[in-house]
Design a protein around this motif. Structure first.
Motif, PDB file in Angstrom:
ATOM      1  N   GLY A  98       0.764  -1.221  -0.035  1.00  0.00           N
ATOM      2  CA  GLY A  98       0.017   0.094   0.093  1.00  0.00           C
ATOM      3  C   GLY A  98       0.841   1.265  -0.048  1.00  0.00           C
ATOM      4  N   ALA A  99       0.166   2.541  -0.158  1.00  0.00           N
ATOM      5  CA  ALA A  99       1.122   3.865  -0.217  1.00  0.00           C
ATOM      6  C   ALA A  99       1.208   4.202   1.427  1.00  0.00           C
ATOM      7  CB  ALA A  99       0.421   4.559  -1.130  1.00  0.00           C
ATOM      8  N   LYS A 100       0.212   3.922   1.957  1.00  0.00           N
ATOM      9  CA  LYS A 100       0.383   4.430   3.371  1.00  0.00           C
ATOM     10  C   LYS A 100       1.640   4.395   4.147  1.00  0.00           C
ATOM     11  CE  LYS A 100      -4.188   4.959   5.692  1.00  0.00           C
ATOM     12  NZ  LYS A 100      -5.291   3.915   5.917  1.00  0.00           N
ATOM     13  N   MET A 103       4.092   7.218   3.988  1.00  0.00           N
ATOM     14  CA  MET A 103       3.981   8.419   4.962  1.00  0.00           C
ATOM     15  C   MET A 103       4.873   7.842   6.132  1.00  0.00           C
ATOM     16  SD  MET A 103      -0.292   8.887   4.633  1.00  0.00           S
ATOM     17  CE  MET A 103      -0.682   8.678   2.837  1.00  0.00           C
ATOM     18  N   PHE A 124      -5.842  14.632   4.337  1.00  0.00           N
ATOM     19  CA  PHE A 124      -5.905  12.873   4.847  1.00  0.00           C
ATOM     20  C   PHE A 124      -5.419  13.075   6.279  1.00  0.00           C
ATOM     21  CE2 PHE A 124      -4.131   8.491   4.213  1.00  0.00           C
ATOM     22  CZ  PHE A 124      -5.222   7.854   3.796  1.00  0.00           C
ATOM     23  N   TYR A 127      -1.546  12.090   7.816  1.00  0.00           N
ATOM     24  CA  TYR A 127      -0.232  12.724   7.905  1.00  0.00           C
ATOM     25  C   TYR A 127      -0.070  13.294   9.246  1.00  0.00           C
ATOM     26  CZ  TYR A 127      -1.750  13.361   2.966  1.00  0.00           C
ATOM     27  OH  TYR A 127      -1.998  13.179   1.479  1.00  0.00           O
ATOM     28  N   ASN A 170      -0.532  17.267  -1.408  1.00  0.00           N
ATOM     29  CA  ASN A 170      -1.442  16.076  -1.766  1.00  0.00           C
ATOM     30  C   ASN A 170      -2.249  16.712  -2.965  1.00  0.00           C
ATOM     31  OD1 ASN A 170      -4.621  14.502  -0.836  1.00  0.00           O
ATOM     32  ND2 ASN A 170      -3.092  13.817  -2.128  1.00  0.00           N
ATOM     33  N   ASN A 174      -7.534  14.747  -1.575  1.00  0.00           N
ATOM     34  CA  ASN A 174      -8.589  14.117  -0.749  1.00  0.00           C
ATOM     35  C   ASN A 174      -8.580  15.063   0.511  1.00  0.00           C
ATOM     36  OD1 ASN A 174     -10.263  12.591   0.834  1.00  0.00           O
ATOM     37  ND2 ASN A 174      -8.666  10.812   1.209  1.00  0.00           N
ATOM     38  N   ASP A 202       2.054  13.400  -2.000  1.00  0.00           N
ATOM     39  CA  ASP A 202       1.168  12.476  -2.046  1.00  0.00           C
ATOM     40  C   ASP A 202       0.483  12.460  -3.279  1.00  0.00           C
ATOM     41  OD1 ASP A 202      -0.857  10.555  -1.737  1.00  0.00           O
ATOM     42  OD2 ASP A 202      -1.376  11.066   0.268  1.00  0.00           O
ATOM     43  N   ILE A 204      -1.170   9.986  -4.991  1.00  0.00           N
ATOM     44  CA  ILE A 204      -1.881   8.617  -5.348  1.00  0.00           C
ATOM     45  C   ILE A 204      -3.007   8.986  -6.301  1.00  0.00           C
ATOM     46  CG2 ILE A 204      -3.462   9.013  -3.215  1.00  0.00           C
ATOM     47  CD1 ILE A 204      -2.151   5.822  -3.363  1.00  0.00           C
ATOM     48  N   TYR A 205      -3.511  10.068  -6.387  1.00  0.00           N
ATOM     49  CA  TYR A 205      -4.568  10.350  -7.341  1.00  0.00           C
ATOM     50  C   TYR A 205      -4.246  10.982  -8.721  1.00  0.00           C
ATOM     51  CZ  TYR A 205      -7.617   9.343  -3.352  1.00  0.00           C
ATOM     52  OH  TYR A 205      -8.200   8.881  -2.203  1.00  0.00           O
ATOM     53  N   LEU A 230       4.819   9.766  -3.415  1.00  0.00           N
ATOM     54  CA  LEU A 230       4.172   8.709  -2.722  1.00  0.00           C
ATOM     55  C   LEU A 230       3.058   8.234  -3.811  1.00  0.00           C
ATOM     56  CD1 LEU A 230       2.400   8.506   0.750  1.00  0.00           C
ATOM     57  CD2 LEU A 230       1.011   8.369  -1.231  1.00  0.00           C
ATOM     58  N   SER A 234      -3.705   1.535  -5.585  1.00  0.00           N
ATOM     59  CA  SER A 234      -5.065   1.257  -5.007  1.00  0.00           C
ATOM     60  C   SER A 234      -6.166   2.029  -5.749  1.00  0.00           C
ATOM     61  CB  SER A 234      -5.028   1.939  -3.628  1.00  0.00           C
ATOM     62  OG  SER A 234      -4.210   1.146  -2.543  1.00  0.00           O
ATOM     63  N   LYS A 235      -5.892   3.060  -6.113  1.00  0.00           N
ATOM     64  CA  LYS A 235      -6.979   4.199  -6.754  1.00  0.00           C
ATOM     65  C   LYS A 235      -6.938   3.843  -8.402  1.00  0.00           C
ATOM     66  CE  LYS A 235      -7.027   5.845  -2.434  1.00  0.00           C
ATOM     67  NZ  LYS A 235      -7.996   5.633  -1.685  1.00  0.00           N
ATOM     68  N   ARG A 243      -2.817  -4.165  -1.387  1.00  0.00           N
ATOM     69  CA  ARG A 243      -1.798  -3.500  -0.757  1.00  0.00           C
ATOM     70  C   ARG A 243      -0.470  -3.427  -1.613  1.00  0.00           C
ATOM     71  NH1 ARG A 243      -3.992  -0.399   0.430  1.00  0.00           N
ATOM     72  NH2 ARG A 243      -2.954   0.139   2.185  1.00  0.00           N
ATOM     73  N   TYR A 321     -13.728  12.668  -5.147  1.00  0.00           N
ATOM     74  CA  TYR A 321     -14.494  13.157  -4.080  1.00  0.00           C
ATOM     75  C   TYR A 321     -15.160  14.583  -4.284  1.00  0.00           C
ATOM     76  CZ  TYR A 321     -11.263   9.990  -1.899  1.00  0.00           C
ATOM     77  OH  TYR A 321     -10.521   8.955  -1.539  1.00  0.00           O
TER      78      TYR A 321
HETATM   79  N1  PLP Z   1      -3.134   9.008   0.228  1.00  0.00           N
HETATM   80  C1  PLP Z   1      -4.491   9.495   0.184  1.00  0.00           C
HETATM   81  C2  PLP Z   1      -4.423  10.951  -0.095  1.00  0.00           C
HETATM   82  C3  PLP Z   1      -5.431   8.728   0.208  1.00  0.00           C
HETATM   83  O1  PLP Z   1      -6.580   9.033   0.056  1.00  0.00           O
HETATM   84  C4  PLP Z   1      -5.191   7.279   0.518  1.00  0.00           C
HETATM   85  C5  PLP Z   1      -6.246   6.261   0.555  1.00  0.00           C
HETATM   86  O2  PLP Z   1      -7.468   6.560   0.827  1.00  0.00           O
HETATM   87  C6  PLP Z   1      -4.016   6.637   0.512  1.00  0.00           C
HETATM   88  C7  PLP Z   1      -2.914   7.794   0.279  1.00  0.00           C
HETATM   89  C8  PLP Z   1      -3.674   5.520   0.925  1.00  0.00           C
HETATM   90  O3  PLP Z   1      -3.372   4.480  -0.051  1.00  0.00           O
HETATM   91  P1  PLP Z   1      -3.251   2.841   0.069  1.00  0.00           P
HETATM   92  O4  PLP Z   1      -4.726   2.331   0.252  1.00  0.00           O
HETATM   93  O5  PLP Z   1      -2.276   2.667  -1.052  1.00  0.00           O
HETATM   94  O6  PLP Z   1      -2.501   2.704   1.138  1.00  0.00           O
END
Ligand code: PLP
Length: 389
Positions: A98-100, A103, A124, A127, A170, A174, A202, A204-205, A230, A234-235, A243, A321
């Motif tokens: 996963g990306a989390k 962080m 998010f 952080y 980010n 989000n 971040d 991820i999107y 990061l 996932s998305k 993960r 969102y």
């Molecule tokens: N960063 C942001 C802004 C997110 O919204 C999310 C998931 O909701 C993540 C990171 C985490 O991604 P992952 O599910 O790959 O750990």
């Protein structure tokens, strides 16, 4: 029994609590439309699932290198270099479950107690949670609707001190769906170089953006060595449960983060990495179709929210969102989110789930069918009309 005091400083994500409450109502026979959870409602594309099954059969079921499979890291580096202009090779990439974890690991590797960590608010929640956990000084940077929820450079500049250690960015964002303007990204880079702080970007999107091109701060001059990008699967590939994520960072830091992997997860599941490799190497038509579908739903939900009494909604350029302003209803965010679930049958999140600056807003994830979004808008409209009488 006693627990470590640092646990008192660890936060959480409330989306999962709202999901549990919604499911409890469903178990009582109530119909609920789920607009709370931030995950695509699409299945992981078939070619990715097949690649994972084939990898299991081929024996990718053992430990692998902590930083990730070398050919997978190489492919990520090649693509992110080509697409986002980030100067990198395989040694800059660390693959994580996963990306989390990026962080967590980036902050563990870089933050000392008392260091200042700045992050967007609303934002998010993890952080702030991780920075607090590490006993950092947490400094929220309020994103304002009248500024398109973009970062305010003057506000950022006024909050920089000799203890500023890291700024979290980010974009697409989000919970607001906002995309940072290129001039904002350039101005932040100039400040980071001048004041010598790290950026956790971040992204991820980044592949779920409807207008404009994504600009990675790591692609700007002098930024790759002070930025941790990061990202993950996932998305973009609807792979939340697999993960799979990664970070791109300077090589010495990558070695430290790989050591944190050795000390925690050992490695990311190797067949999952093979699936990720196939995801990147394959045709991207399903991703494009998913993003197109999200765009249609964005237009639908933003228009619908703007028609609700007491509600106005900013049009987001990315992620999935919507973050409507609900101050015109006269109801506080947490209370309205609760009423939406219990009275209107629509699960969503209070803006305050993303920090105090989220008061006055709700967050809707439009990772649900157009039909369900339409139904949710009708139900909320009826509920608000009755309240207004
Ligand atoms: N960063 C942001 C802004 C997110 O919204 C999310 C998931 O909701 C993540 C990171 C985490 O991604 P992952 O599910 O790959 O750990």
């Amino acid at each position: 029994m006693a627990y470590a005091k640092r646990l008192n400083r660890l936060g959480t994500e409330t989306a999962f609590e709202v999901l549990a409450r919604a499911q409890a109502l469903e178990a009582q026979g109530k119909e609920v439309i789920h607009l709370e959870i931030g995950e695509p409602d699409f299945d992981t594309p078939k070619y990715i699932r097949t690649a994972a099954a084939e990898a299991i059969e081929a024996g990718f079921t053992h430990y692998g290198p902590s930083a990730g499979l070398p050919e997978f890291r190489r492919l990520i580096a090649e693509q992110w270099n080509k697409e986002r202009g980030i100067p990198c090779d395989a040694d800059n990439v660390v693959v994580t479950p996963g990306a989390k974890p990026i962080m967590f690991f980036a902050m563990l590797a870089l933050i000392e107690a008392g260091d200042e960590v700045l992050y967007p608010s609303p934002g998010f929640p993890i952080y702030e949670s991780v920075a607090n956990f590490l006993d950092a000084r947490t400094i929220p940077l309020v994103l304002r609707e009248q500024n398109g929820f973009d970062l305010d450079i003057r506000d950022l500049e006024s909050k920089l001190t000799s203890r500023t250690r890291m700024l979290v960015l980010n974009s697409p964002h989000n919970p607001t769906g906002a995309v940072m303007k290129p001039e904002t990204v350039e101005a932040i880079a100039a400040l980071a170089r001048k004041h010598d702080f790290w950026i956790l970007a971040d992204e991820i999107y980044a592949r779920i953006q409807y207008e404009g091109r994504h600009l990675s701060i790591a692609s700007l001059p002098g930024m790759a060595e002070r930025t941790i990008v990061l990202d993950g699967f996932s998305k973009t590939y609807a792979m939340t449960g697999w993960r799979l994520g990664f970070g791109i960072m300077e090589k010495q830091l990558a070695r430290h983060v790989a050591r944190l992997m050795t000390n925690s997860n050992s490695c990311t599941a190797t067949f999952v990495q093979k699936a990720g490799h196939a995801a990147l190497a394959g045709g991207q038509s399903e991703v494009k179709a998913m993003v197109e579908e999200f765009r249609v739903r964005r237009d639908l939900i933003v228009e619908g929210l703007n028609r609700l009494p007491g509600v106005t909604c900013f049009k987001p350029s990315g992620a999935f969102y919507a973050f409507p302003n609900i101050t015109g209803t006269g109801i506080k965010s947490a209370e309205l989110a609760k009423l939406m679930l219990e009275e209107a049958g629509v699960a969503c999140l209070s803006g305050t789930a993303f920090g105090a600056a989220g008061e006055g807003y709700l967050r809707f994830s439009y990772a649900n069918s157009a039909e369900n979004i339409g139904k949710a808008l009708n139900w909320m409209g009826e509920f608000l009309a009755v309240r207004a009488r």
